[in-house]
Motif scaffolding. Structure first.
Motif, PDB file in Angstrom:
ATOM      1  N   ALA A 173     -27.503  50.546 -79.485  1.00  0.00           N
ATOM      2  CA  ALA A 173     -26.734  49.333 -79.732  1.00  0.00           C
ATOM      3  C   ALA A 173     -25.270  49.575 -79.387  1.00  0.00           C
ATOM      4  CB  ALA A 173     -26.860  48.929 -81.202  1.00  0.00           C
ATOM      5  N   PRO A 174     -24.483  48.520 -79.180  1.00  0.00           N
ATOM      6  CA  PRO A 174     -23.045  48.710 -79.000  1.00  0.00           C
ATOM      7  C   PRO A 174     -22.483  49.589 -80.113  1.00  0.00           C
ATOM      8  CG  PRO A 174     -23.622  46.437 -78.550  1.00  0.00           C
ATOM      9  CD  PRO A 174     -24.863  47.092 -79.091  1.00  0.00           C
ATOM     10  N   THR A 175     -21.605  50.510 -79.730  1.00  0.00           N
ATOM     11  CA  THR A 175     -21.136  51.546 -80.642  1.00  0.00           C
ATOM     12  C   THR A 175     -19.754  51.212 -81.196  1.00  0.00           C
ATOM     13  OG1 THR A 175     -22.421  53.224 -79.474  1.00  0.00           O
ATOM     14  CG2 THR A 175     -20.564  54.003 -80.804  1.00  0.00           C
ATOM     15  N   VAL A 176     -19.552  51.495 -82.468  1.00  0.00           N
ATOM     16  CA  VAL A 176     -18.245  51.351 -83.103  1.00  0.00           C
ATOM     17  C   VAL A 176     -17.862  52.715 -83.670  1.00  0.00           C
ATOM     18  CG1 VAL A 176     -16.844  50.167 -84.821  1.00  0.00           C
ATOM     19  CG2 VAL A 176     -18.709  48.945 -83.687  1.00  0.00           C
ATOM     20  N   ILE A 177     -16.727  53.233 -83.226  1.00  0.00           N
ATOM     21  CA  ILE A 177     -16.253  54.547 -83.655  1.00  0.00           C
ATOM     22  C   ILE A 177     -15.121  54.367 -84.646  1.00  0.00           C
ATOM     23  CG2 ILE A 177     -15.278  56.746 -82.895  1.00  0.00           C
ATOM     24  CD1 ILE A 177     -16.501  56.037 -80.092  1.00  0.00           C
ATOM     25  N   LEU A 178     -15.254  54.977 -85.806  1.00  0.00           N
ATOM     26  CA  LEU A 178     -14.292  54.832 -86.894  1.00  0.00           C
ATOM     27  C   LEU A 178     -13.460  56.105 -87.028  1.00  0.00           C
ATOM     28  CD1 LEU A 178     -16.820  53.283 -89.437  1.00  0.00           C
ATOM     29  CD2 LEU A 178     -15.027  52.031 -88.226  1.00  0.00           C
ATOM     30  N   GLY A 179     -12.147  55.974 -86.880  1.00  0.00           N
ATOM     31  CA  GLY A 179     -11.237  57.108 -87.008  1.00  0.00           C
ATOM     32  C   GLY A 179     -10.272  56.884 -88.159  1.00  0.00           C
ATOM     33  N   HIS A 180     -10.322  57.740 -89.162  1.00  0.00           N
ATOM     34  CA  HIS A 180      -9.534  57.562 -90.378  1.00  0.00           C
ATOM     35  C   HIS A 180      -8.070  57.916 -90.164  1.00  0.00           C
ATOM     36  CE1 HIS A 180      -9.291  61.914 -90.965  1.00  0.00           C
ATOM     37  NE2 HIS A 180     -10.584  61.984 -90.679  1.00  0.00           N
ATOM     38  N   GLY A 181      -7.270  57.703 -91.185  1.00  0.00           N
ATOM     39  CA  GLY A 181      -5.852  58.023 -91.136  1.00  0.00           C
ATOM     40  C   GLY A 181      -5.576  59.478 -91.461  1.00  0.00           C
ATOM     41  N   GLY A 182      -4.363  59.916 -91.128  1.00  0.00           N
ATOM     42  CA  GLY A 182      -3.967  61.280 -91.424  1.00  0.00           C
ATOM     43  C   GLY A 182      -4.002  61.562 -92.921  1.00  0.00           C
ATOM     44  N   GLY A 183      -4.599  62.709 -93.271  1.00  0.00           N
ATOM     45  CA  GLY A 183      -4.717  63.078 -94.674  1.00  0.00           C
ATOM     46  C   GLY A 183      -5.930  62.495 -95.365  1.00  0.00           C
ATOM     47  N   GLN A 184      -6.693  61.640 -94.676  1.00  0.00           N
ATOM     48  CA  GLN A 184      -7.911  61.073 -95.247  1.00  0.00           C
ATOM     49  C   GLN A 184      -9.130  61.796 -94.681  1.00  0.00           C
ATOM     50  OE1 GLN A 184      -7.311  56.808 -94.210  1.00  0.00           O
ATOM     51  NE2 GLN A 184      -7.022  56.488 -96.398  1.00  0.00           N
ATOM     52  N   THR A 185     -10.294  61.306 -95.020  1.00  0.00           N
ATOM     53  CA  THR A 185     -11.543  61.803 -94.437  1.00  0.00           C
ATOM     54  C   THR A 185     -12.392  60.613 -94.032  1.00  0.00           C
ATOM     55  OG1 THR A 185     -12.908  61.817 -96.454  1.00  0.00           O
ATOM     56  CG2 THR A 185     -11.461  63.735 -96.079  1.00  0.00           C
ATOM     57  N   ARG A 186     -13.512  60.893 -93.402  1.00  0.00           N
ATOM     58  CA  ARG A 186     -14.400  59.829 -92.951  1.00  0.00           C
ATOM     59  C   ARG A 186     -14.919  58.977 -94.104  1.00  0.00           C
ATOM     60  NH1 ARG A 186     -17.583  64.411 -93.336  1.00  0.00           N
ATOM     61  NH2 ARG A 186     -19.790  64.151 -93.877  1.00  0.00           N
ATOM     62  N   SER A 211     -23.373  54.664 -77.200  1.00  0.00           N
ATOM     63  CA  SER A 211     -23.736  53.906 -76.002  1.00  0.00           C
ATOM     64  C   SER A 211     -22.608  52.945 -75.648  1.00  0.00           C
ATOM     65  CB  SER A 211     -25.029  53.103 -76.249  1.00  0.00           C
ATOM     66  OG  SER A 211     -26.093  53.939 -76.651  1.00  0.00           O
ATOM     67  N   ARG A 212     -22.573  52.552 -74.396  1.00  0.00           N
ATOM     68  CA  ARG A 212     -21.667  51.502 -73.981  1.00  0.00           C
ATOM     69  C   ARG A 212     -22.297  50.146 -74.238  1.00  0.00           C
ATOM     70  NH1 ARG A 212     -17.316  52.852 -70.775  1.00  0.00           N
ATOM     71  NH2 ARG A 212     -17.181  55.040 -70.156  1.00  0.00           N
ATOM     72  N   PRO A 213     -21.491  49.153 -74.552  1.00  0.00           N
ATOM     73  CA  PRO A 213     -20.038  49.217 -74.750  1.00  0.00           C
ATOM     74  C   PRO A 213     -19.717  49.835 -76.107  1.00  0.00           C
ATOM     75  CG  PRO A 213     -20.802  47.019 -75.248  1.00  0.00           C
ATOM     76  CD  PRO A 213     -22.010  47.772 -74.740  1.00  0.00           C
ATOM     77  N   TYR A 214     -18.471  50.295 -76.250  1.00  0.00           N
ATOM     78  CA  TYR A 214     -18.068  50.846 -77.530  1.00  0.00           C
ATOM     79  C   TYR A 214     -16.673  50.348 -77.890  1.00  0.00           C
ATOM     80  CZ  TYR A 214     -15.762  54.317 -74.498  1.00  0.00           C
ATOM     81  OH  TYR A 214     -15.009  54.933 -73.534  1.00  0.00           O
ATOM     82  N   ALA A 215     -16.446  50.269 -79.188  1.00  0.00           N
ATOM     83  CA  ALA A 215     -15.158  49.847 -79.722  1.00  0.00           C
ATOM     84  C   ALA A 215     -14.565  50.990 -80.532  1.00  0.00           C
ATOM     85  CB  ALA A 215     -15.318  48.609 -80.607  1.00  0.00           C
ATOM     86  N   LEU A 216     -13.253  51.088 -80.520  1.00  0.00           N
ATOM     87  CA  LEU A 216     -12.529  52.082 -81.295  1.00  0.00           C
ATOM     88  C   LEU A 216     -11.824  51.389 -82.449  1.00  0.00           C
ATOM     89  CD1 LEU A 216     -10.833  54.048 -78.358  1.00  0.00           C
ATOM     90  CD2 LEU A 216     -13.099  54.431 -79.374  1.00  0.00           C
TER      91      LEU A 216
END
Length: 281
Positions: free
Chosen positions: A26-39, A92-97
């Protein structure tokens, strides 16, 4: 939807920890947390994205959480952008950041270095940040180099820094952001040396954005906490000038940690945006 935890190889023989959920392919969504945090700051968002039909990858940035610490102290934005490319290759493509603070800066750098997302969500971060707010956050993050004697002491420190957020009665969530050393003290779950790296030099970011070519073609949403001390009107105006089609979701009652302050409103805004610009199949 129940997910699983994987390890993603990156340069230097290191690996990143990531939780994945949702249908593969499926279309992918990548989650990147903030500095000092965790997933774990994205746990609910990850599950709601999966339920909406997306394949979610929720990862710990290098030097944070369960991801490896850099053996040579390389926490540059370029290295983080390369890490993000390795993470994107798992989907997979497409992906969102989707990136909060440091995760959002990483996403902008990665897009400027050739990563080609179908959509971008910046969570309370802009290239032209309020330096007063940055200094306040940095001061808090470096205030306790010897850690805390207990989880309660850590919770007290957070409450003093952010009195608007109710102090949690259950500290199990806070425990995910700390690690207990052999001396029994609790320290933030990240490598202290990353604080010495040029995390968000405004000159670097502004120059990079001046040369960026994705700003005219990648649908972009800025989710802004209306009580943020990082994103002010000047920063929003600067980003709007750079991204003419920029969409903005203002979350009232939220500070810089938007997802933690108003999780349901945040998740709803992100999923509504993605469903329009990168719908699940």
């Amino acid at each position: 939807m129940t997910g699983e935890t994987i390890r993603i190889p990156i340069a230097g023989g290191l690996t990143l920890a990531a939780d994945i959920a949702g249908p593969r392919g499926a279309p992918t969504v990548i989650l990147g947390h903030g500095g000092g945090q965790t997933r774990h700051s994205w746990d609910k968002a990850e599950q709601q994205l999966a339920a909406a039909g997306y394949f979610a990858i929720n990862y710990d940035l290098r030097g944070h959480g369960d991801s490896d610490w850099s053996t040579d102290g390389d926490y540059s934005l370029e290295a983080r952008a390369d890490d993000l490319a390795a993470v994107a290759a798992q989907g997979s493509r497409p992906y969102a950041l989707v990136g909060a603070s440091l995760g959002g800066i990483t996403a902008m750098v990665a897009a400027s270095r050739g990563l080609d997302p179908a959509a971008l969500v910046l969570v309370d971060i802009v290239p032209k940040m309020s330096q007063k707010g940055v200094a306040r956050i940095t001061s808090f993050m470096t205030a306790n180099p010897n850690g805390f004697a207990s989880l309660e002491e850590a919770a007290d420190a957070i409450s003093a820094y952010y009195p608007e957020r109710p102090r949690p009665k259950d500290l199990s969530g806070l425990k995910k952001n700390l690690r207990q050393g052999d001396d029994g003290r609790w320290r933030w779950h990240w490598d202290p040396s990353w604080m010495q790296s040029p995390r968000g030099d405004p000159r670097f970011l502004l120059k990079m954005m001046d040369a960026a070519d994705w700003t005219d073609r990648v649908p972009t949403l800025l989710v802004r906490g209306m009580k943020s001390d990082i994103v002010d009107d000047d920063g929003v105006d600067d980003l709007r000038r750079r991204i003419p089609a920029l969409e903005i979701a203002d979350i009232r009652g939220a500070g810089h940690m938007v997802a933690g302050d108003k999780n349901d409103e945040f998740n709803g805004a992100v999923i509504e945006f993605l469903s329009r610009v990168m719908p699940p199949r």
